[in-house]
Write an enzyme that holds these catalytic residues in place. Structure first.
Site, PDB file in Angstrom:
ATOM      1  N   ASN A   8       0.796  -1.212  -0.076  1.00  8.71           N
ATOM      2  CA  ASN A   8       0.030   0.059   0.137  1.00  8.71           C
ATOM      3  C   ASN A   8       0.783   1.460   0.089  1.00  8.71           C
ATOM      4  OD1 ASN A   8      -2.628  -1.092  -0.013  1.00  8.71           O
ATOM      5  ND2 ASN A   8      -2.257  -1.716   2.017  1.00  8.71           N
ATOM      6  N   ASN A   9       2.272   1.132  -0.245  1.00  8.91           N
ATOM      7  CA  ASN A   9       2.869   2.137  -0.135  1.00  8.91           C
ATOM      8  C   ASN A   9       3.557   2.555  -1.684  1.00  8.91           C
ATOM      9  OD1 ASN A   9       5.323   3.770  -0.105  1.00  8.91           O
ATOM     10  ND2 ASN A   9       6.223   2.845   1.798  1.00  8.91           N
ATOM     11  N   LYS A  12       6.960   3.086  -2.823  1.00 11.60           N
ATOM     12  CA  LYS A  12       7.805   1.790  -3.318  1.00 11.60           C
ATOM     13  C   LYS A  12       7.490   1.514  -4.702  1.00 11.60           C
ATOM     14  CE  LYS A  12       8.224  -0.559   1.371  1.00 11.60           C
ATOM     15  NZ  LYS A  12       7.803  -1.631   2.078  1.00 11.60           N
ATOM     16  N   ASP A  68       9.281  -7.670   2.503  1.00  6.35           N
ATOM     17  CA  ASP A  68       9.139  -7.435   4.087  1.00  6.35           C
ATOM     18  C   ASP A  68      10.381  -7.087   4.521  1.00  6.35           C
ATOM     19  OD1 ASP A  68       7.475  -7.224   6.212  1.00  6.35           O
ATOM     20  OD2 ASP A  68       8.400  -9.217   7.023  1.00  6.35           O
ATOM     21  N   ASP A 151      15.726   5.073  10.567  1.00  4.75           N
ATOM     22  CA  ASP A 151      17.018   5.886   9.601  1.00  4.75           C
ATOM     23  C   ASP A 151      17.841   6.781  10.648  1.00  4.75           C
ATOM     24  OD1 ASP A 151      16.346   4.722   7.390  1.00  4.75           O
ATOM     25  OD2 ASP A 151      15.537   6.421   6.465  1.00  4.75           O
ATOM     26  N   LYS A 171      21.020   6.930  -0.232  1.00  7.15           N
ATOM     27  CA  LYS A 171      20.421   5.780   0.375  1.00  7.15           C
ATOM     28  C   LYS A 171      19.962   4.588  -0.481  1.00  7.15           C
ATOM     29  CE  LYS A 171      16.796   4.133   3.426  1.00  7.15           C
ATOM     30  NZ  LYS A 171      15.624   4.289   4.274  1.00  7.15           N
ATOM     31  N   HIS A 176      19.408  -1.860   1.694  1.00  5.80           N
ATOM     32  CA  HIS A 176      18.827  -3.506   1.699  1.00  5.80           C
ATOM     33  C   HIS A 176      17.783  -3.449   0.534  1.00  5.80           C
ATOM     34  CE1 HIS A 176      17.185  -0.266   4.367  1.00  5.80           C
ATOM     35  NE2 HIS A 176      15.917  -1.082   4.520  1.00  5.80           N
TER      36      HIS A 176
HETATM   37  P1  IMP Z   1       8.341  -2.993   5.594  1.00  8.00           P
HETATM   38  O1  IMP Z   1       8.539  -4.498   5.544  1.00  8.00           O
HETATM   39  O2  IMP Z   1       8.986  -2.219   4.553  1.00  8.00           O
HETATM   40  O3  IMP Z   1       7.131  -2.269   6.216  1.00  8.00           O
HETATM   41  O4  IMP Z   1       9.282  -2.381   7.054  1.00  8.00           O
HETATM   42  C1  IMP Z   1       8.864  -2.987   8.168  1.00  8.00           C
HETATM   43  C2  IMP Z   1       9.751  -1.708   9.165  1.00  8.00           C
HETATM   44  O5  IMP Z   1      11.012  -1.838   9.057  1.00  8.00           O
HETATM   45  C3  IMP Z   1       9.271  -0.227   8.741  1.00  8.00           C
HETATM   46  O6  IMP Z   1       8.064  -0.109   9.611  1.00  8.00           O
HETATM   47  C4  IMP Z   1      10.413   0.665   9.684  1.00  8.00           C
HETATM   48  O7  IMP Z   1      10.118   0.468  11.032  1.00  8.00           O
HETATM   49  C5  IMP Z   1      11.369  -0.385   9.334  1.00  8.00           C
HETATM   50  N1  IMP Z   1      12.205  -0.299   8.102  1.00  8.00           N
HETATM   51  C6  IMP Z   1      12.108  -0.858   6.947  1.00  8.00           C
HETATM   52  N2  IMP Z   1      12.987  -0.177   5.932  1.00  8.00           N
HETATM   53  C7  IMP Z   1      13.486   0.856   6.660  1.00  8.00           C
HETATM   54  C8  IMP Z   1      14.469   1.785   6.261  1.00  8.00           C
HETATM   55  O8  IMP Z   1      14.944   1.810   5.011  1.00  8.00           O
HETATM   56  N3  IMP Z   1      15.009   2.769   7.096  1.00  8.00           N
HETATM   57  C9  IMP Z   1      14.359   2.699   8.449  1.00  8.00           C
HETATM   58  N4  IMP Z   1      13.610   1.667   8.847  1.00  8.00           N
HETATM   59  C10 IMP Z   1      13.013   0.949   7.967  1.00  8.00           C
END
Ligand code: IMP
Length: 197
Positions: A8-9, A12, A68, A151, A171, A176
């Site tokens: 939903n982002n 991305k 994820d 971050d 970044k 990752h």
């Molecule tokens: P998601 O799976 O991309 O939703 O990431 C899960 C959680 O990891 C997010 O809610 C953030 O708290 C943390 N996270 C993921 N990617 C990043 C990043 O690039 N920088 C900082 N925190 C991150």
């Protein structure tokens, strides 16, 4: 080739669209009329990414991928890991998550950590996984105001600034998620050699 990104982002979605060019059409959940909360109940990044991709692939009959991400802190035995989004509680803010980690690391020598992203792709009912990781350390205090999540307290190895103090381009080039997405893009380009990629 049409591919749904099970997220939903919108940031991305836009990011991967710009990386893929025109050979692969990326659709968002909104584009396929999916307004549901996707299940994310597994105990590993791989499990959650696959669960989200599988749910959309099966219920909407599409090729699909999902991601994820987790922050893994060595001296916290890999926590918060798969629970990164809600480490300080179900409705917590990023600030609360960072404060919790900083206090848990108080007095600890080893501040090594890494971000890990898993992308799970379901293409013609076959599963593929792509991993991206970046090693670094948790700073002693928050630094920087850009970015999101952890971050401001994550300093990648080889840098003396946090993710939060970098430009988005800087970044993305080392992150990752950037690395996992680059592997996915390379795979898709191989899979669709006749496209205009
Ligand atoms: P998601 O799976 O991309 O939703 O990431 C899960 C959680 O990891 C997010 O809610 C953030 O708290 C943390 N996270 C993921 N990617 C990043 C990043 O690039 N920088 C900082 N925190 C991150």
């Amino acid at each position: 080739m049409k591919l749904v990104f099970a997220t939903n982002n919108q940031n991305k979605v836009n990011e991967i669209k710009s990386l893929l060019g025109e050979g692969v059409e990326i659709l968002s959940l909104k584009d396929i009329g999916c307004n549901e909360e996707l299940p994310e109940t597994q105990e590993t990044l791989e499990g959650n990414a696959l669960q989200k991709a599988r749910y959309v692939a099966d219920n909407y009959n599409v090729n699909c991928f999902a991601d994820d991400t987790g922050l893994e802190v060595a001296s916290l035995n890999g926590a918060p890991g798969v629970y990164s989004a809600r480490y300080a509680g179900e409705q917590c803010a990023a600030e609360d998550n960072m404060t919790k980690i900083l206090s848990e690391l108080d007095g600890k020598q080893n501040r090594e950590s890494k971000f890990r992203t898993i992308v799970a792709l379901i293409l013609n009912d076959e599963e593929h996984f792509f991993e991206g990781r970046i090693e670094g350390s948790i700073t002693h205090s928050k630094s920087g105001s850009d970015g999101f999540g952890y971050d401001p307290i994550f300093q990648p190895n080889g840098f003396d600034i946090t993710f939060s103090e970098m430009s988005m381009a800087e970044k993305n080039a080392i992150s990752h998620r950037g690395k996992a997405v680059a592997k996915l893009v390379a795979f898709l380009k191989e899979e669709s050699p006749n496209s205009s990629l």
